[in-house]
Design an enzyme around this catalytic site. Structure first.
Site, PDB file in Angstrom:
ATOM      1  CG  HIS A  91     123.084 -28.802  55.444  1.00  0.00           C
ATOM      2  ND1 HIS A  91     124.112 -29.303  54.667  1.00  0.00           N
ATOM      3  CD2 HIS A  91     123.469 -27.556  55.799  1.00  0.00           C
ATOM      4  CE1 HIS A  91     125.072 -28.401  54.582  1.00  0.00           C
ATOM      5  NE2 HIS A  91     124.700 -27.330  55.252  1.00  0.00           N
TER       6      HIS A  91
ATOM      7  CG  HIS B 256     120.574 -21.152  51.500  1.00  0.00           C
ATOM      8  ND1 HIS B 256     120.911 -20.205  52.452  1.00  0.00           N
ATOM      9  CD2 HIS B 256     121.705 -21.892  51.298  1.00  0.00           C
ATOM     10  CE1 HIS B 256     122.179 -20.358  52.780  1.00  0.00           C
ATOM     11  NE2 HIS B 256     122.690 -21.378  52.097  1.00  0.00           N
TER      12      HIS B 256
HETATM   13  P1  2AM Z   1     125.466 -22.958  53.436  1.00  0.00           P
HETATM   14  O1  2AM Z   1     124.626 -22.997  54.655  1.00  0.00           O
HETATM   15  O2  2AM Z   1     125.237 -21.772  52.604  1.00  0.00           O
HETATM   16  O3  2AM Z   1     125.359 -24.210  52.627  1.00  0.00           O
HETATM   17  C1  2AM Z   1     129.377 -25.967  56.444  1.00  0.00           C
HETATM   18  O4  2AM Z   1     130.359 -25.178  55.877  1.00  0.00           O
HETATM   19  C2  2AM Z   1     128.012 -25.349  56.264  1.00  0.00           C
HETATM   20  O5  2AM Z   1     127.914 -24.146  57.009  1.00  0.00           O
HETATM   21  C3  2AM Z   1     127.678 -25.007  54.837  1.00  0.00           C
HETATM   22  O6  2AM Z   1     126.406 -25.503  54.597  1.00  0.00           O
HETATM   23  C4  2AM Z   1     127.797 -23.509  54.753  1.00  0.00           C
HETATM   24  O7  2AM Z   1     127.002 -22.802  53.880  1.00  0.00           O
HETATM   25  C5  2AM Z   1     127.607 -23.061  56.168  1.00  0.00           C
HETATM   26  N1  2AM Z   1     128.537 -21.974  56.487  1.00  0.00           N
HETATM   27  C6  2AM Z   1     129.870 -21.978  56.384  1.00  0.00           C
HETATM   28  N2  2AM Z   1     130.391 -20.818  56.819  1.00  0.00           N
HETATM   29  C7  2AM Z   1     129.366 -20.058  57.232  1.00  0.00           C
HETATM   30  C8  2AM Z   1     129.258 -18.753  57.784  1.00  0.00           C
HETATM   31  N3  2AM Z   1     130.320 -17.996  58.025  1.00  0.00           N
HETATM   32  N4  2AM Z   1     128.026 -18.298  58.047  1.00  0.00           N
HETATM   33  C9  2AM Z   1     126.939 -19.034  57.816  1.00  0.00           C
HETATM   34  N5  2AM Z   1     126.984 -20.292  57.282  1.00  0.00           N
HETATM   35  C10 2AM Z   1     128.176 -20.790  56.998  1.00  0.00           C
END
Ligand code: 2AM
Length: 224
Positions: free
Chosen positions: A69, A155
């Site tokens: 995703h 991304h």
């Molecule tokens: P990602 O978007 O880089 O893949 C669940 O953890 C999802 O939320 C993951 O896809 C993760 O990274 C994103 N995520 C987790 N913590 C976050 C944060 N503090 N800020 C933005 N995205 C976050």
């Protein structure tokens, strides 16, 4: 009785349709296998292993959990700042369940993360929260991130090294894009079938895809 507060999910984002997910997993795995065999990559192996001559199997090195995703807003079930406001936006509510075509324009690899760089359309940017690009970015890097177009962080995390959280992919991508924009001559440029591969130092690789890859997705919320 108090009216029940609407539940806020862990995060919102565009989720790749399952057949698209399989296709992307296969093609990106092929890329990482190719990268692993390149002489240019082998000369910078120590960035991944900490030892010059040690081999690395990138296929094993990067692990992925959960569906592929592109996160728009990480809400942490309402604990993250601005999550309630985001969930309540009409544009967000209206988009839930809608299809969207995401355009993947590049692939990035660092010793921490492996991701697909997404170029958002103007319409998709309406779902991109204000200030999202800057979240978790080190203070010293903020000026260079602010100089990038809004949505540059978009991304799909394809994999993370052991003990690295997916949240790291965003800052890693921004760091690469800022470095590229800074006009710093990439030290290695190799033409691959998929596109142009650049090395940006510190174990950071970026592949500019010759042709953007379109991924069919659904905008949705996710909770564990
Ligand atoms: P990602 O978007 O880089 O893949 C669940 O953890 C999802 O939320 C993951 O896809 C993760 O990274 C994103 N995520 C987790 N913590 C976050 C944060 N503090 N800020 C933005 N995205 C976050």
């Amino acid at each position: 009785q108090q009216p029940k507060e609407p539940e806020i999910p862990e995060f919102f984002g565009w989720f790749l349709l399952s057949e698209v997910e399989e296709r992307i997993k296969c093609s990106t795995m092929d890329f990482i296998k190719t990268l692993d065999t390149l002489e240019a990559f082998k000369t910078h192996l120590n960035e991944f292993t900490g030892e010059a001559e040690k081999e690395v199997d990138l296929e094993q090195y990067f692990q992925n959990k959960g569906p592929l995703h592109c996160t728009t807003k990480f809400c942490d079930y309402g604990k993250a700042e601005g999550s309630k406001e985001y969930a309540e936006q009409q544009v967000v509510k209206d988009a839930l369940g809608n299809s969207a075509e995401l355009s993947v324009v590049g692939l990035m690899v660092t010793p921490r993360t492996f991701g697909a760089h997404v170029a958002l359309t103007t319409e998709q940017l309406q779902l991109w929260p204000e200030g999202a690009d800057k979240e978790g970015v080190p203070e010293a890097s903020l000026p260079s991130v602010e100089a990038l177009p809004v949505g540059s962080r978009a991304h799909v995390t394809l994999g993370c090294a052991a003990n690295v959280e997916a949240v790291q992919t965003g800052p890693d991508l921004l760091d690469i894009l800022a470095q590229k924009k800074g006009g710093q001559e990439a030290s290695t440029v190799e033409e691959l079938e998929l596109g142009t591969l650049s090395y940006l130092g510190g174990g950071r690789w970026y592949l500019t895809l010759r042709e953007a890859v379109t991924c069919d997705t659904t905008f949705s919320s996710f909770s564990e």
